[in-house]
Write a protein that holds these residues in place. Structure first.
Motif, PDB file in Angstrom:
ATOM      1  N   GLU A 150      89.388 110.989  65.266  1.00 22.20           N
ATOM      2  CA  GLU A 150      90.115 110.310  64.103  1.00 22.20           C
ATOM      3  C   GLU A 150      90.087 111.321  63.019  1.00 22.20           C
ATOM      4  N   HIS A 164      84.706 114.144  60.989  1.00 18.31           N
ATOM      5  CA  HIS A 164      83.281 114.137  61.035  1.00 18.31           C
ATOM      6  C   HIS A 164      82.879 115.512  61.237  1.00 18.31           C
ATOM      7  N   ARG A 198      82.914 108.944  66.709  1.00 20.99           N
ATOM      8  CA  ARG A 198      83.805 108.425  65.685  1.00 20.99           C
ATOM      9  C   ARG A 198      83.439 107.035  65.554  1.00 20.99           C
TER      10      ARG A 198
END
Length: 273
Positions: free
Chosen positions: A11, A15, A125
């Motif tokens: 995504e 992260h 995610r």
């Protein structure tokens, strides 16, 4: 890109990559290697070839889980790892203990605790993928990976030729299906179930039941509508439609390198026709 490509991108937005996330992923691979070595050096109730088939599934499933954790940051990879560790733990407890057995048991138990801990919470995610896969497609791809193990367990005295054929066909089909190749879907629908039925003929009664049930389950999964999305393009192709140059704004034609009649503009140095 196809809706079912299993290597989904992570995504956007970022992260962070805590070191513990990579350590947990590495523990999955270490536990898989330890269990595979345990099976190969001392198969106990399984013949050498049968233990090798089980080890193949363990190693491939471990690699899939690691790739899913590190490259995709997918939650399904964590669930796959947990299921794999639970199976390895049950297998370790049923085999005779040796040095290799204790190493495999320790590696598996350690990995199971790491997967259950909080270290992957900031690593995986949080948001769903933009094009989430139906559960059927993920279950089909993972089930194909465990066909070699099913073939090995169904023939504890030693695999016959069709057991190896079914195992090899399942791994080849799984690779094609994960690459969004349509032949992979049809292989899962027809070729692998047929190979498993043929292997069942060469298996003892209990093993034959295992293979027939496994082949039937794969066929059902492969024929579910959701499984076809793994090889279906997200954006269907459409034939081009000719547009008269009179309907196109002149500035757009100029930017595209055409004159007002829709002919390519000549560049300096072009030889006239």
């Amino acid at each position: 890109m196809a809706a079912g490509e299993l290597a989904l991108t992570g995504e956007p937005g970022a992260h962070h990559n805590p070191p513990m996330g990579f350590i947990v992923a590495a523990s999955v691979l270490v536990a898989g290697i330890a269990t595979s070595v345990r099976l190969l050096v001392s198969p106990d109730a399984l013949a050498d070839g049968s233990a090798a088939l089980v080890a193949i599934s363990v190693m491939v499933a471990s690699a899939v889980s690691v790739v899913g954790l590190v490259m995709v940051r997918a939650r399904w990879a964590r669930r796959l790892g947990l299921g794999l560790m639970a199976g390895q733990l049950a297998l370790a407890l049923t085999l005779e203990f040796s040095i290799a057995g204790w190493v495999a048991l320790g590696a598996t138990a350690t990995c199971l605790m790491l997967l259950l801990g909080p270290w992957l919470d900031g690593f995986l995610r949080r948001l769903p993928a933009a094009d989430p896969l139906p559960p059927a497609s993920m279950m089909l791809a993972i089930a194909l990976v465990f066909v070699p193990a099913g073939a090995g367990v169904s023939a504890p005295a030693g695999p016959r030729a069709m057991h190896w054929v079914a195992a090899g066909a399942a791994l080849l089909v799984a690779w094609g299906y994960a690459r969004a190749v349509s032949a992979g879907l049809w292989g899962a629908r027809l070729a692998v179930p047929a190979a498993l039925v043929a292997a069942a003929v060469q298996s003892p009664p209990g093993g034959a039941v295992v293979l027939v049930v496994l082949g039937g389950a794969l066929a059902v999964l492969a024929w579910l509508p959701g499984s076809a999305q793994a090889v279906r393009p997200l954006i269907p192709s459409a034939p081009g439609v000719a547009v008269p140059p009179e309907l196109v704004p002149p500035e757009l034609l100029a930017k595209a390198g055409y004159d007002e009649r829709g002919r390519p503009r000549k560049k300096p140095g072009d030889v006239p026709n």
